[in-house]
Design a protein around this motif. Structure first.
Motif, PDB file in Angstrom:
ATOM      1  N   ASN A  18       0.862  -1.175   0.000  1.00  0.00           N
ATOM      2  CA  ASN A  18       0.000   0.000   0.000  1.00  0.00           C
ATOM      3  C   ASN A  18       0.895   1.220   0.000  1.00  0.00           C
ATOM      4  OD1 ASN A  18      -3.093  -0.604   0.542  1.00  0.00           O
ATOM      5  ND2 ASN A  18      -1.860  -2.205   1.483  1.00  0.00           N
ATOM      6  N   LYS A  19       0.571   2.171  -0.837  1.00  0.00           N
ATOM      7  CA  LYS A  19       1.348   3.402  -0.943  1.00  0.00           C
ATOM      8  C   LYS A  19       0.416   4.580  -0.729  1.00  0.00           C
ATOM      9  CE  LYS A  19       4.608   6.332  -2.084  1.00  0.00           C
ATOM     10  NZ  LYS A  19       5.379   6.836  -0.969  1.00  0.00           N
ATOM     11  N   ASP A  20       0.718   5.382   0.280  1.00  0.00           N
ATOM     12  CA  ASP A  20       0.018   6.641   0.501  1.00  0.00           C
ATOM     13  C   ASP A  20       0.824   7.761  -0.135  1.00  0.00           C
ATOM     14  OD1 ASP A  20      -2.119   5.663   2.079  1.00  0.00           O
ATOM     15  OD2 ASP A  20      -0.893   5.714   3.875  1.00  0.00           O
ATOM     16  N   MET A  21       0.145   8.711  -0.709  1.00  0.00           N
ATOM     17  CA  MET A  21       0.799   9.894  -1.280  1.00  0.00           C
ATOM     18  C   MET A  21      -0.234  11.003  -1.370  1.00  0.00           C
ATOM     19  SD  MET A  21       1.145   8.924  -5.339  1.00  0.00           S
ATOM     20  CE  MET A  21       1.376   7.175  -5.194  1.00  0.00           C
ATOM     21  N   HIS A  22       0.220  12.186  -1.701  1.00  0.00           N
ATOM     22  CA  HIS A  22      -0.702  13.299  -1.889  1.00  0.00           C
ATOM     23  C   HIS A  22      -0.184  14.212  -2.989  1.00  0.00           C
ATOM     24  CE1 HIS A  22       2.249  15.006   0.906  1.00  0.00           C
ATOM     25  NE2 HIS A  22       1.937  16.163   0.374  1.00  0.00           N
ATOM     26  N   PHE A  23      -1.098  14.984  -3.538  1.00  0.00           N
ATOM     27  CA  PHE A  23      -0.739  16.019  -4.506  1.00  0.00           C
ATOM     28  C   PHE A  23      -1.806  17.103  -4.427  1.00  0.00           C
ATOM     29  CE2 PHE A  23      -3.372  13.084  -6.944  1.00  0.00           C
ATOM     30  CZ  PHE A  23      -4.215  13.914  -7.651  1.00  0.00           C
ATOM     31  N   SER A  24      -1.435  18.286  -4.875  1.00  0.00           N
ATOM     32  CA  SER A  24      -2.363  19.419  -4.889  1.00  0.00           C
ATOM     33  C   SER A  24      -2.752  19.718  -6.325  1.00  0.00           C
ATOM     34  CB  SER A  24      -1.709  20.651  -4.264  1.00  0.00           C
ATOM     35  OG  SER A  24      -1.410  20.399  -2.908  1.00  0.00           O
ATOM     36  N   ASP A  64       8.693  -0.616  -7.129  1.00  0.00           N
ATOM     37  CA  ASP A  64       9.355   0.381  -6.298  1.00  0.00           C
ATOM     38  C   ASP A  64       8.348   1.487  -5.956  1.00  0.00           C
ATOM     39  OD1 ASP A  64      10.927   2.509  -5.283  1.00  0.00           O
ATOM     40  OD2 ASP A  64      12.630   1.915  -6.524  1.00  0.00           O
ATOM     41  N   PHE A  65       8.211   1.809  -4.669  1.00  0.00           N
ATOM     42  CA  PHE A  65       7.293   2.866  -4.237  1.00  0.00           C
ATOM     43  C   PHE A  65       7.523   4.167  -4.999  1.00  0.00           C
ATOM     44  CE2 PHE A  65       7.375   0.443  -0.094  1.00  0.00           C
ATOM     45  CZ  PHE A  65       6.028   0.093  -0.080  1.00  0.00           C
ATOM     46  N   LYS A  66       8.786   4.476  -5.286  1.00  0.00           N
ATOM     47  CA  LYS A  66       9.126   5.729  -5.972  1.00  0.00           C
ATOM     48  C   LYS A  66       8.491   5.793  -7.365  1.00  0.00           C
ATOM     49  CE  LYS A  66      13.078   8.634  -7.269  1.00  0.00           C
ATOM     50  NZ  LYS A  66      12.255   9.408  -8.120  1.00  0.00           N
ATOM     51  N   HIS A  67       8.432   4.675  -8.072  1.00  0.00           N
ATOM     52  CA  HIS A  67       7.812   4.668  -9.405  1.00  0.00           C
ATOM     53  C   HIS A  67       6.332   5.030  -9.333  1.00  0.00           C
ATOM     54  CE1 HIS A  67      11.465   3.173 -11.036  1.00  0.00           C
ATOM     55  NE2 HIS A  67      11.317   1.932 -10.605  1.00  0.00           N
ATOM     56  N   LEU A  68       5.676   4.552  -8.288  1.00  0.00           N
ATOM     57  CA  LEU A  68       4.257   4.870  -8.121  1.00  0.00           C
ATOM     58  C   LEU A  68       4.058   6.356  -7.869  1.00  0.00           C
ATOM     59  CD1 LEU A  68       3.305   1.878  -5.818  1.00  0.00           C
ATOM     60  CD2 LEU A  68       2.810   2.115  -8.268  1.00  0.00           C
ATOM     61  N   LYS A  69       4.854   6.895  -6.939  1.00  0.00           N
ATOM     62  CA  LYS A  69       4.718   8.318  -6.618  1.00  0.00           C
ATOM     63  C   LYS A  69       5.051   9.181  -7.828  1.00  0.00           C
ATOM     64  CE  LYS A  69       5.863  12.111  -3.712  1.00  0.00           C
ATOM     65  NZ  LYS A  69       6.777  12.770  -2.856  1.00  0.00           N
ATOM     66  N   ASP A  70       6.154   8.854  -8.501  1.00  0.00           N
ATOM     67  CA  ASP A  70       6.561   9.663  -9.651  1.00  0.00           C
ATOM     68  C   ASP A  70       5.484   9.695 -10.730  1.00  0.00           C
ATOM     69  OD1 ASP A  70       8.971  10.272  -8.465  1.00  0.00           O
ATOM     70  OD2 ASP A  70      10.158   8.905  -9.708  1.00  0.00           O
ATOM     71  N   LEU A  71       4.885   8.561 -11.003  1.00  0.00           N
ATOM     72  CA  LEU A  71       3.882   8.491 -12.060  1.00  0.00           C
ATOM     73  C   LEU A  71       2.709   9.420 -11.782  1.00  0.00           C
ATOM     74  CD1 LEU A  71       3.041   7.049 -14.706  1.00  0.00           C
ATOM     75  CD2 LEU A  71       1.864   5.390 -13.265  1.00  0.00           C
TER      76      LEU A  71
END
Length: 140
Positions: A18-24, A64-71
């Motif tokens: 599970n990956k949590d992230m946010h964006f505006s 990789d979690f970073k790939h998810l966030k970057d996308l």
């Protein structure tokens, strides 16, 4: 980010991340029934992605979690959702945003050797409102 607890997805995979992230981002819903949301306004969207699979990649990751966030982050952060081509024929509601993020994530996962699956995308628009998108399973 405050830890959130979200509904889980029943599955039989060995691994789940599970990956949590946010964006505006800003958006508007140009429809009479949208009320105040018909005017341009912004949110800090909070996401939770659930990805599962049986096979890890050569590094030992499902992805990789970073790939998810970057996308997601590079595409939507500090943008107007209405300006994105995927919303040119529709309104960027939270429901459609969740489905679109699922599509983006699954397309990336489909290009990997280990083929994990995005089981759900949760998009929280406000502290009290969120949408869960889970793709329907197509019978084989």
């Amino acid at each position: 980010m405050m830890q959130q607890f979200y509904p889980t997805v029943s599955h039989s995979y060995c691994f789940e991340l599970n990956k949590d992230m946010h964006f505006s981002a800003a958006h508007y819903i140009p429809a009479d029934e949208a009320g105040k949301c018909a005017k341009m306004h912004g949110h800090t969207y909070h996401l939770n992605l659930t990805i599962a699979g049986d096979q890890l990649n050569d590094t030992g990751f499902l992805i990789d979690f970073k790939h998810l966030k970057d996308l997601v982050h590079k595409r939507y952060d500090h943008s107007v959702l209405n300006d994105h081509p995927e919303f040119s024929d529709t309104f960027p509601t939270t429901e459609l945003l969740a489905r679109q993020i699922h599509t983006l994530i699954q397309e990336m996962l489909d290009q990997t050797d280990n083929q994990p699956e995005c089981l759900q995308v949760i998009v929280r628009e406000t502290p009290t409102s969120y949408v869960i998108y889970r793709p329907k399973k197509v019978p084989s």
